[in-house]
Write a protein that holds these residues in place. Sequence first.
Motif, PDB file in Angstrom:
ATOM      1  N   TYR A 187     -29.982   8.637  11.158  1.00 31.05           N
ATOM      2  CA  TYR A 187     -31.089   9.031  10.282  1.00 31.05           C
ATOM      3  C   TYR A 187     -30.848   8.611   8.844  1.00 31.05           C
ATOM      4  CZ  TYR A 187     -32.031  11.917  14.304  1.00 31.05           C
ATOM      5  OH  TYR A 187     -32.264  12.336  15.563  1.00 31.05           O
ATOM      6  N   ASP A 188     -29.741   7.886   8.597  1.00 28.66           N
ATOM      7  CA  ASP A 188     -29.411   7.471   7.243  1.00 28.66           C
ATOM      8  C   ASP A 188     -30.261   6.255   6.881  1.00 28.66           C
ATOM      9  OD1 ASP A 188     -28.331   6.788   4.877  1.00 28.66           O
ATOM     10  OD2 ASP A 188     -26.242   6.847   5.531  1.00 28.66           O
ATOM     11  N   TRP A 215     -25.637  12.123  12.809  1.00 33.19           N
ATOM     12  CA  TRP A 215     -26.603  12.060  11.718  1.00 33.19           C
ATOM     13  C   TRP A 215     -26.753  10.656  11.151  1.00 33.19           C
ATOM     14  CZ3 TRP A 215     -21.902  14.534  11.654  1.00 33.19           C
ATOM     15  CH2 TRP A 215     -20.905  13.934  10.894  1.00 33.19           C
ATOM     16  N   GLU A 216     -25.842   9.768  11.526  1.00 33.47           N
ATOM     17  CA  GLU A 216     -25.843   8.441  10.907  1.00 33.47           C
ATOM     18  C   GLU A 216     -27.103   7.651  11.224  1.00 33.47           C
ATOM     19  OE1 GLU A 216     -22.308   6.311  11.778  1.00 33.47           O
ATOM     20  OE2 GLU A 216     -21.323   6.978   9.949  1.00 33.47           O
TER      21      GLU A 216
END
Lengths: 313, 151
Positions: free
Chosen positions: A264-265, A261-262
């Motif tokens: 999409y940070d 998910w990183e």
Amino acid sequence: MIFNQLKKMALPNAARKLLLGVKSSFSLFQTTANAEYRYLSSVSNPKGLLSLEKEEENKVAGHKNVVPLECRFVYPEFLPDPRLDHRNSLREKLERMDMMNRRNHIDIPEFYVGSVLAVSSSNPHAPEKVTRFVGICIQRGGCGLRAFFIIRNVVDHQGVEMFYEMYSPVIQKIEVLRLEKRLDNELLYLRDALPEYSTFPLDMEPEYLPEGSAIPVNPIKVKLKPRPWLERWERQELKGVQDLGLPKRFYERAAAVAKPWEKYDLMAEYRESIPAEEQEEIFAEVYSQLHQLEVTRKIMKRKRTFVKPKKMG
Amino acid sequence: MALSMWRKLPKLMCVGHGFHTSPAYSHIIKLTRLRVVDNSEIGKRAMAEGKPPKCIHVYNKKGVGTIGDKVLLAIKGEKKKAIIVGVKQNQPALSPKFDSNNVVLVDDNGTPLGTRIHVPIPQVLRTILKEKNVVKGADYTKLIALASRFV
């Protein structure tokens, strides 16, 4: 009365800007997934976004911006460190001036991780006071005058690496023997790969690309030695590595600790990058000189390639 | 959740040898295994048998050996002195970093036991070894003459 009119005029402009902002952040979100140089830019393909902005600028200022966007890949060291407590606009500017001064003295060519380089540096310990080392660039980093690169080679079956500071006055010459890119941004896994993947002859001849061609990407997949390794390569999403051949538990663990998910940070992306607008500002300052240097380099290259015809018979 | 973590912890600890929380420094200290790179008889045999020598003392004030330092080795049940000619540890700019910790066996006078060194050797070693020479004592520069290639 006048104030009211002004307000009416200004409102649509502000609204447009807001819309643009939303648009840009959306396109940012779209492109982060396959952003290769996340460190360098907040927007991986900001052409569309910039053209919109450029139109606005043209309307306002009436002049065209000519700095090409590839600059940040060709000269990544001109972009400052994105960490806020490391920023200092005056120091950055002075550093850029020093870098240009150095570039006026020696030719620092365009190269990427995966290119084969030959670096000559003065060495007080060598009998001829100059040493030349050939190898593949496995890492490139640093900002401003602290920019560095590491080249690696296997000499006499012994892996050797050299760390160079790009703007060090000790460096006399940097030649690019083979200009190409690899599938990964760092080739540190070559330390754990079979030696043939990082073996380059010390008397390698330079290979020239036809003018105006794109930089080729070498799709070679490297075979690693069996474990133990220096790093857990299975946990890093490497594209240039053959199947690692590990037991299943390694991949399960890698999947468990992965943080997919990183990417999409957006906030992390913002913190770790220099905004596109700022990049334009920086390169607008140095681009004309850099371009001039490049042109002179091309002319010199053509001069050097001319070989005087020999007398026959 | 926390409880299960605690249950896992002793399991991890008992793995012991392969469990690290910090990256390796690659320092040359006591009990570090080294690689003999000359063709001396004892060095060749030790490497061929898969029993690389252990460093049992570093002759400097820090206890961490770097290029040009003298070390005492335990090799095939004997004590031998050696000079470090290449290190794995991260190096400052413009000095080579090797993939292994290389040593060349020498005797007390600084004369190498072998007659050839078959890996490249850092250029800095010329100056370092010249400085370490003792007048009418150990002469380490003979090692430089054996080197086939410098980087």
